[in-house]
Design a protein around this motif. Structure first.
Motif, short mmCIF file in Angstrom:
data_model
loop_
_atom_site.label_atom_id
_atom_site.label_comp_id
_atom_site.label_asym_id
_atom_site.label_seq_id
_atom_site.Cartn_x
_atom_site.Cartn_y
_atom_site.Cartn_z
N ASP A 105 0.79 -1.21 0.00
CA ASP A 105 0.00 0.00 0.00
C ASP A 105 0.82 1.26 0.00
OD1 ASP A 105 -2.38 -1.18 -0.12
OD2 ASP A 105 -2.57 -1.43 2.02
N MET A 129 1.66 5.01 -3.56
CA MET A 129 0.58 5.71 -4.22
C MET A 129 1.07 6.31 -5.51
SD MET A 129 -2.43 5.72 -3.42
CE MET A 129 -2.98 7.13 -4.30
N GLY A 166 2.39 6.47 -8.94
CA GLY A 166 2.64 5.68 -10.14
C GLY A 166 1.88 4.40 -10.17
N HIS A 167 1.34 4.14 -11.25
CA HIS A 167 0.52 2.96 -11.38
C HIS A 167 1.37 1.74 -11.58
CE1 HIS A 167 -3.00 0.68 -12.06
NE2 HIS A 167 -2.55 0.23 -13.19
N GLY A 211 2.06 -0.55 -8.80
CA GLY A 211 1.03 -1.44 -8.31
C GLY A 211 1.14 -2.82 -8.92
#
Lengths: 426, 209
Positions: free
Chosen positions: A205, A208, A210-211, A214
């Motif tokens: 978690d 946050m 930058g995608h 993930g």
């Protein structure tokens, strides 16, 4: 003497960088054993480039890295030991090649406890920095949250390795591949994971930014794999749920889903505002019709402005504002665009089938109490395309989405009745 | 006591202690100045407070993780859908109970009169173009539902309308279409013209609603 050999492809486009690197941590006797690797990496041999203070440099580097990455002292000390060096290095190089992906440039985490020199030297080469370098909240401990083990080399953009090297890599046990291979990693894993799956974990978690972060690169520690996957599945389900709620879903990818949702929310807000206005007007009209009939105030106030009606009605209607709203609906073979400004409705209809839709549409418009003022349209290839300009009959409270929905329904429904049915009228 | 000034020459809404009417009398000048000062301090304070709040809200948004954002979006959409449904039901109810039948008729009566004033006459003109196509021009008195009836009629006669254009002017409607026989048969100009004339006459005389 230590030989520090890195894979040396920090800048995939320049071999000279690698050469410099090799020169920096120039090796000594042990270079011989690494020659094979070197050759395979297409680096020129550095046997000749030996810096006198290479060992000093190496020591300094270790110290820095030790501080910098908060490593467990023991592991670092172990790694300083020369004899372990080469196998560790090769192990490092044994990361699954599939992880070396150009896309993962956002990562620059190289806290491999087994090759602090590698980490430091990689950092020297101005690789894009991760936004959450260790000084921040990243825990290198075993975190209960599902976590991901990152491949420190993944950003390196290693050039396609010659096949020989690839075989070499693959012959070594991988520590960071698919979960199925996790158990095999015991040989390697012992060093990296230090027995407690510790060193290279990141709480999922945290990123946050930058995608790409993930996405899960590299392998995962088995403990957290299940929750990780579950979470991903959960998230995907939510995206799908969102997509289902939207009336005109377009592509299936996440960005489009979110975009469609945004448009839909805006549309809903418009509709709600419009219907509220209509309700107000109706209520106003009803109230007033109970009293003496008075002229409707026809002054067009600015949109959103609130003004009281004249004549001191106790029930005041606050809506002399201009009503405006629009919507679009698409279906497989038709497209409807409805725009309402005040009492004028403009409808654009594009329909694929070859049926006499003009008839059905004009019937529907009758039903909806829309007074046709202008129509233009016709046959364009496979499509019928029409533009209707209508006015709402006084007293009708039809609103944009109702028009659009009914229209689409009518137009789509008629398809089976392809040959125009004869209807009695005269 | 708070008073909102709307339409005063102050650009915003000022909420102040209203001690004296703001009439610009000399004697009250000092008080007004004090008022101004209070107002302006208050204004600033109020603005700052609002700015702070909105900044924090934005930051809250930015800090939410992806899953929460999506969930919130879903909830919000559901809520909006419910609201819109409730409202439209309400509208329907009100629709049913209200009695406003008088007005629509007014429009149509005007239509007939307007036509007479302008000297527009009913007309049907059919020309043959391009093989088996017919160019049809119709002028008729505009009535509620007349267009639908016309289209129905043409449908019945198995015309396929490829291009249509309709305009209304002062209670008359001009329809011009390019028609083709659906089954590919050739339509006769004369017959079509007569038929259509009959049709529009019957539409005009048709008084049902």
């Amino acid at each position: 003497m230590k030989v520090y050999e890195e894979s040396g492809c920090f800048d995939p486009n320049s071999i000279t960088d690698c050469q410099e690197l090799m020169g920096l941590a120039g090796g000594s006797s042990t270079t011989n054993t690494l020659n094979g690797l070197e050759d395979n990496l297409n680096l020129s041999s550095y046997n000749n480039h030996q810096h006198e203070d290479a060992s000093a440099v190496a020591a300094v580097i270790e110290m820095e890295i030790q501080q910098h990455y908060m490593f467990d002292n023991n592991t670092v000390n172990n790694n300083i030991n020369n004899t372990h060096f080469i196998p560790q290095l090769t192990q490092e190089l044994s990361y699954d090649q599939s992880n070396w992906d150009a896309d993962q440039q956002s990562f620059n985490m190289v806290p491999s406890s087994s090759s602090p020199e590698a980490a430091y030297l990689l950092n020297l080469f101005h690789l894009p920095r991760c936004s959450f370098l260790p000084n921040s909240s990243i825990s290198f401990e075993n975190s209960p949250a599902s976590s991901v083990v990152y491949d420190p080399l993944l950003h390196l953009n290693l050039p396609p390795q010659p096949p020989v090297f690839r075989e070499l890599l693959q012959s070594l046990p991988h520590g960071y591949t698919l979960p199925a291979d996790e158990r095999e990693a015991s040989g390697v894993g012992g060093i990296y994971h230090d027995g407690d799956n510790g060193i290279l974990e990141f709480a999922r978690d945290i990123p946050m930014a930058g995608h790409g972060i993930g996405r899960d690169r590299g392998g995962k520690t088995t403990k957290h794999f299940a929750t990780e996957r579950e979470r991903r599945v959960h998230l995907n389900d939510k995206y799908q749920a969102l997509r289902k709620m939207v009336p005109n879903p377009t592509k299936n990818d996440r960005a489009s889903v979110v975009g469609d949702a945004i448009e839909y929310i805006k549309e809903l807000l418009r509709t709600v505002r419009e219907v509220k206005l209509l309700v107000e007007k109706k209520r106003c009209g009803q109230d007033r019709s109970k009293k003496l009939k008075t002229e409707d105030p026809t002054s067009a106030a600015d949109a959103g402005d609130v003004e009281c009606k004249p004549l001191g009605d106790p029930d005041q209607c606050y809506n002399t504002s201009l009503r405006s709203s629009w919507l679009q609906r698409k279906s497989k073979d038709s497209e409807v665009d409805v725009r309402i400004v005040d009492d004028e409705v403009t409808i654009k209809l594009v329909q694929r089938k070859k049926i006499n839709c003009l008839l059905f549409v004009s019937r529907l418009l009758e039903e909806l109490q829309l007074d046709l003022h202008h129509v233009a349209g016709g046959n364009i290839g496979d499509y019928y395309c029409f533009l209707f300009n209508t006015k709402i009959y006084e007293g009708s409270s039809v609103y944009a989405s109702s028009i659009a929905n009914k229209l689409i329904e009518v137009v789509d429904r008629q398809y089976p009745a392809a040959p125009p049915t004869s209807s009695t009228c005269l | 006591m708070n008073t909102e000034f709307v339409g005063s020459d102050m650009t915003g809404i000022s909420i102040t202690d209203h001690r004296s009417p703001n009439r610009g009398r000399n004697g009250r000048r000092r008080l007004e100045d004090e008022n101004e000062e209070f107002k302006s301090k208050n204004l600033h304070a109020e603005r700052r407070r609002r700015q702070k709040l909105s900044d924090r809200l934005l930051a809250l948004r930015s800090v939410m993780n992806k899953a929460t954002i999506i969930e919130d979006a879903i909830t919000y959409i559901q809520e909006l859908q419910k609201t819109s449904q409730v409202l439209s039901e309400q509208l329907l109810e009100m629709e049913g109970s209200s009695e406003e039948g008088g007005k629509p008729l007014r429009i149509e009566v005007d239509g007939a009169e307007d036509i007479k004033k302008c000297g527009i006459k009913e007309e049907v003109k059919v020309t043959s173009i391009d093989g088996n196509k017919l160019l049809i021009k119709i002028i008729l008195e505009k009535k509620r539902g007349c267009f639908t009836k016309l289209i129905e009629a043409m449908n019945y006669l198995s015309f396929e309308l490829s291009e249509t254009s309709v305009t209304t002017f002062k209670g008359a409607m001009l329809i011009s279409t390019c028609a083709q026989g659906i089954y590919g048969d050739t339509l006769m100009v004369e017959q079509t013209q007569e038929l259509l004339l009959e049709i529009i006459r019957s539409i005009r005389d048709c008084s049902d609603m």
